[in-house]
Design an enzyme around this catalytic site. Sequence first.
Site, PDB file in Angstrom:
ATOM      1  N   ILE A   8       0.904  -1.154   0.000  1.00 30.80           N
ATOM      2  CA  ILE A   8       0.000   0.000   0.000  1.00 30.80           C
ATOM      3  C   ILE A   8       0.944   1.206   0.000  1.00 30.80           C
ATOM      4  CG2 ILE A   8      -1.758   1.294   1.272  1.00 30.80           C
ATOM      5  CD1 ILE A   8      -2.862  -1.338   2.312  1.00 30.80           C
ATOM      6  N   PRO A   9       1.179   1.793  -1.180  1.00 30.36           N
ATOM      7  CA  PRO A   9       2.334   2.686  -1.388  1.00 30.36           C
ATOM      8  C   PRO A   9       2.193   4.108  -0.866  1.00 30.36           C
ATOM      9  CG  PRO A   9       1.094   2.470  -3.423  1.00 30.36           C
ATOM     10  CD  PRO A   9       0.400   1.598  -2.416  1.00 30.36           C
ATOM     11  N   CYS A  10       2.210   4.245   0.471  1.00 33.05           N
ATOM     12  CA  CYS A  10       2.118   5.584   1.057  1.00 33.05           C
ATOM     13  C   CYS A  10       3.349   6.437   0.725  1.00 33.05           C
ATOM     14  CB  CYS A  10       1.887   5.505   2.565  1.00 33.05           C
ATOM     15  SG  CYS A  10       3.099   4.543   3.458  1.00 33.05           S
ATOM     16  N   HIS A  11       4.437   5.798   0.276  1.00 32.28           N
ATOM     17  CA  HIS A  11       5.634   6.561  -0.101  1.00 32.28           C
ATOM     18  C   HIS A  11       5.403   7.402  -1.359  1.00 32.28           C
ATOM     19  CE1 HIS A  11       5.963   2.756  -2.354  1.00 32.28           C
ATOM     20  NE2 HIS A  11       6.565   3.469  -3.277  1.00 32.28           N
ATOM     21  N   ARG A  12       4.312   7.151  -2.081  1.00 31.43           N
ATOM     22  CA  ARG A  12       4.024   7.896  -3.321  1.00 31.43           C
ATOM     23  C   ARG A  12       3.271   9.203  -3.064  1.00 31.43           C
ATOM     24  NH1 ARG A  12       2.132   2.468  -6.620  1.00 31.43           N
ATOM     25  NH2 ARG A  12       4.182   1.463  -6.552  1.00 31.43           N
TER      26      ARG A  12
END
Length: 199
Positions: free
Chosen positions: A163-167
């Site tokens: 779940i790409p919260c880094h984006r």
Amino acid sequence: ARGYESTSGFREAFARVFGAPPRGAKTGACLLAQRMETPLGTMLALADDQGLRLLEFTDRRGLERELVVLRQRLKCAILPGTNAVLTETQRQLTRYFSGESLEFDLPLAPVGSDFQRRVWAELQRIPAGRTRSYTEMATRVGVANGRRAIARANGSNMLALVIPCHRVIRADGNLCGYAGGIWRKQRLIEHERKYAKAG
């Protein structure tokens, strides 16, 4: 150090802190935990029959608190081990870091509120190699002036990369907070941009 970085320390840490089931635990029910090595450091993955519950860098701020939350919410012990979900997680992490595939296709079972789940679902719609601002995320989720709420939901995401919260970055391009470390956020975004273009 918490001891998750080495195999022997990992087993000892879990036996000491998480091996005993919490009061009222379902008999025999447990989350299986496995260490996974990546080019950006050791990760910890937890899964049960429902799917992947946690994937975090072992030096993440607040990791032990997350483990306690999972233990209490799911009423189970956390024990070192493996299952089909963890084996597939390791395989897909290897593909991700090699640039072979930036997409994850895993059974996910995140623990969170309805709002958090809505935010996390929207995070999964951000293509690899792209970023969105907190403001844009708030608009897409339907929360007026909800940048802080989005930031909090991002911070409570226990499934790093998948779940790409880094984006999610600030509107001015500033990377701002990332529990796994700003340097990792930068490296992840650069990695995805490189291989998304190559694809």
